[in-house]
Design an enzyme around this catalytic site. Structure first.
Site, mmCIF file in Angstrom:
data_model
loop_
_atom_site.group_PDB
_atom_site.id
_atom_site.type_symbol
_atom_site.label_atom_id
_atom_site.label_comp_id
_atom_site.label_asym_id
_atom_site.label_seq_id
_atom_site.Cartn_x
_atom_site.Cartn_y
_atom_site.Cartn_z
ATOM 1 N N VAL A 9 22.030 -25.918 -17.808
ATOM 2 C CA VAL A 9 21.335 -27.201 -17.942
ATOM 3 C C VAL A 9 21.175 -27.497 -19.427
ATOM 4 O O VAL A 9 20.678 -26.658 -20.185
ATOM 5 C CB VAL A 9 19.958 -27.147 -17.248
ATOM 6 C CG1 VAL A 9 19.194 -28.439 -17.483
ATOM 7 C CG2 VAL A 9 20.134 -26.891 -15.749
ATOM 8 N N GLU A 36 -10.496 -8.067 -15.669
ATOM 9 C CA GLU A 36 -9.620 -9.111 -15.131
ATOM 10 C C GLU A 36 -10.202 -10.478 -15.430
ATOM 11 O O GLU A 36 -11.363 -10.747 -15.140
ATOM 12 C CB GLU A 36 -9.445 -8.933 -13.617
ATOM 13 C CG GLU A 36 -8.714 -10.052 -12.908
ATOM 14 C CD GLU A 36 -7.331 -10.319 -13.474
ATOM 15 O OE1 GLU A 36 -7.068 -11.488 -13.844
ATOM 16 O OE2 GLU A 36 -6.527 -9.370 -13.570
ATOM 17 N N HIS A 57 19.693 1.708 20.003
ATOM 18 C CA HIS A 57 20.603 0.605 20.330
ATOM 19 C C HIS A 57 19.953 -0.307 21.357
ATOM 20 O O HIS A 57 19.382 0.185 22.322
ATOM 21 C CB HIS A 57 21.910 1.173 20.894
ATOM 22 C CG HIS A 57 22.879 0.126 21.347
ATOM 23 N ND1 HIS A 57 23.645 -0.599 20.468
ATOM 24 C CD2 HIS A 57 23.183 -0.323 22.602
ATOM 25 C CE1 HIS A 57 24.394 -1.453 21.155
ATOM 26 N NE2 HIS A 57 24.138 -1.296 22.447
#
Length: 465
Positions: free
Chosen positions: A242, A36, A444
Site C-alpha cells: 500500500v 497494571e 474413527h
C-alpha cells in the site's frame, strides 16, 4: 511519598505473561505484586484472543445457519445482529475478567492499579489514583508491558478509529462494514476477513505485502488458505504494498504499489504489533532495547541484574500461550528452581480463520534454508469422513527427517486445526518417528485421524488416499 514497599517479585503488566508469572510466584511462596494501568488480563483477554474468538464463534454459528439446507435442516438465516453479538462477546470477556480478579486475590497476589516507571533495576514509581506509590522487588522485577497495534507509515492511513482502524477498534464495532479493506494477512487480518465476510459484508479485500497469506507458515498452508479464502469470495492480494490512501466522508480509496486502487468503507490496519516500552525508564535502568523490544537471554533475563522480561515486549512469538510459559519459567527461576529454556519451535502457532490453521515445528522453507534433508507427506481432509460431514477443506502436512528421521514439523489447515494441533505438539516435542506415530490407534471417524494417516503415509503404510 513514603519509603518503598517491598515485595519478593514485582510484575509490571497484568496480561497473560504477567499474571501467569505472578500466580506461579505466589504459589512458590513469594510475596508478589502486579502493577497494571488498565485491567488484568491484558490485550489477550480484553482486546485480542478472547473477544476475537468469541466473534469467530458467532461467525461459525452464522455459517451453519446460512448453510443449514446442505445438512437437511430447515432454517432461515436473516443475518447477524452486531449489537447482540457484541453483548455476547462482552459476557465472555467480563466473566473471564471477574474470574481472573478472584483468582489473583485468592492466591495472594496484590494488584496495584496505576502507571509505572522504573527508577532503577529494583524499583517502580507507580502513579495511582491515591498518589505516587513506590514499590521495590527484592528478588525479581518482571517487565510484561505487552504490545499495541502497529500503525502503517503511509500517507492517508493515519488511524482515526472511524475510517482507518486497528484491531482495538474492530473488536468493538457495532456494525458490519460493507466493503472492508484489510491490510495484513497474518492472524488478525485473516480472522477479521472471516468474521466480516460471514457476517454479511458485501466485499472483503485482504492485502499482504509479502508473497503469501499467513507468511510465516508452511508454503502449502499459505496456498491452501489463500485458495479457501478466495472460494469464500474474499479478494486476496499478495505481494503488493500500500503506497497511499485518500479519505472522503464515507469511503477510503487505497492506492497500491502495482498502480491499482481499491475503495472501501473502512480500512483495518493489521500489520502486527509493536512493543510497549517507551517512556518507562527501561534504558535508564540498564535494560537494553532494540527497536523497542527488551533484550533477554534464554532465561528471559535482561542485562540488568534481577530484571526479567516476558511476553510481547521481548518480541518472540507474540502468542498468549508462549507468554504463559515465559511467566512460569521466570517465576520458577526467581524462586531458585531448575528450569528448561522454552522451545519456541515446539510452541503451536494458531489462526482461527475459517478454515483454521495450526502448526508446530519447522516449515518446509526453514528446512530448505538450513540445509536439513527432509521428506514431506500431505494428507488431505477430503479423504477424512468426519471432515466431509462439515464440508471442510485443507490438509495435514508432516515433515520428517530423511531416511527415517524424526518428525520435524506438522502443519494443518482445516477444521478444528487449533484443537487437534495438541497431538502434533507432543509428536514433535518428543522427537517421535513417523513409524512410532503410525502405531497409534486413532478413534474413527474423527478429524484427528488425519494426523494419524499422514504419519502412516510418511511411514510407508498409507491407508486412505
Amino acid at each position: 511519598m513514603t519509603a518503598a514497599e517491598t515485595f519478593d517479585v514485582v510484575v509490571l503488566g497484568g496480561g497473560t505473561g504477567g499474571y501467569s508469572c505472578a500466580l506461579r510466584a505466589a504459589d512458590l511462596g513469594l510475596r508478589t505484586a502486579v502493577v497494571e494501568r488498565d485491567k488484568v488480563g491484558g490485550t489477550c483477554l480484553h482486546r485480542g484472543c478472547i473477544p476475537a474468538k468469541a466473534l469467530l464463534q458467532a461467525a461459525e454459528v452464522a455459517e451453519h445457519a446460512a448453510d443449514a439446507a446442505h445438512y437437511g435442516v430447515r432454517a432461515t438465516f436473516h443475518g447477524v445482529d452486531p449489537v447482540a453479538v457484541q453483548r455476547y462477546k462482552q459476557r465472555i470477556v467480563d466473566t473471564n475478567h471477574k474470574g481472573l480478579q478472584s483468582t489473583l486475590r485468592r492466591r495472594g497476589v496484590e494488584v496495584i492499579a496505576g502507571t509505572a516507571r522504573m527508577t532503577n533495576a529494583t524499583t517502580l514509581d507507580v502513579d495511582t489514583a491515591d498518589g505516587l506509590r513506590r514499590v521495590a522487588a527484592t528478588r525479581g522485577l518482571v517487565l510484561a508491558t505487552g504490545s499495541a497495534p502497529r500503525a502503517l507509515p503511509v500517507e492517508g492511513l493515519d488511524v482515526d478509529g472511524h475510517r482507518v482502524i486497528t484491531s482495538d477498534h474492530a473488536l468493538f464495532l457495532e456494525r458490519v462494514p460493507e466493503r472492508p479493506i484489510i491490510i495484513g494477512a497474518s492472524a488478525v487480518g485473516v480472522e477479521f476477513a472471516t468474521i466480516w465476510k460471514t457476517f454479511g459484508a458485501r466485499s472483503v479485500t485482504v492485502i499482504e505485502a509479502l508473497p503469501a497469506v499467513v507468511p510465516r507458515e508452511d508454503v502449502d498452508t499459505s496456498k491452501a488458505l489463500a485458495s479457501a479464502l478466495s472460494k469464500q469470495g474474499i479478494d486476496v492480494r499478495t505481494g503488493v504494498s500500500v503506497v497511499g490512501a485518500d479519505r472522503s466522508s464515507d469511503a477510503v480509496r487505497v492506492r497500491l504499489g502495482d498502480g491499482t486502487a481499491l475503495e472501501g468503507d473502512i480500512v483495518l490496519v493489521a500489520i502486527g504489533r509493536a512493543p510497549v516500552s517507551d517512556g518507562m525508564g527501561f534504558s535508564e535502568a540498564g535494560v537494553t532495547l532494540d527497536r523497542g523490544y527488551v533484550g533477554v537471554n534464554e532465561w528471559c533475563e535482561t542485562e540488568a541484574a534481577g530484571v526479567y522480561a516476558i511476553g510481547d515486549v521481548i518480541g518472540r512469538l507474540g502468542l498468549a500461550h508462549s507468554s504463559f510459559q515465559e511467566g512460569f519459567l521466570v517465576a520458577e527461576r526467581i524462586a531458585g528452581r531448575s528450569v528448561v529454556p522454552i522451545d519456541y519451535a515446539g510452541t503451536p502457532r494458531v489462526y482461527y480463520c475459517h478454515p483454521e490453521v495450526a502448526s508446530v515445528g519447522l516449515t518446509e522453507q526453514q528446512l530448505t534454508e538450513r540445509g536439513i534433508p527432509f521428506q514431506s507427506q500431505l494428507h488431505p481432509f477430503s479423504h477424512n469422513a468426519r471432515a466431509m460431514m462439515t464440508k471442510a477443506s485443507g490438509h495435514v502436512k508432516v515433515l520428517v527427517g530423511a531416511e527415517g528421521g524424526p518428525v520435524l514439523g506438522v502443519h494443518i489447515v482445516g477444521p478444528r486445526a487449533t484443537d487437534i494441533i495438541g497431538e502434533a505438539q507432543l509428536i514433535y516435542s518428543w522427537e517421535a518417528l513417523p513409524t512410532e506415530v503410525a502405531q497409534f490407534i486413532h478413534p474413527h471417524p474423527t478429524l484427528v485421524e488425519a494426523i494419524g494417516e499422514a504419519h502412516m503415509a510418511a511411514a510407508g503404510r498409507p491407508l486412505h488416499g
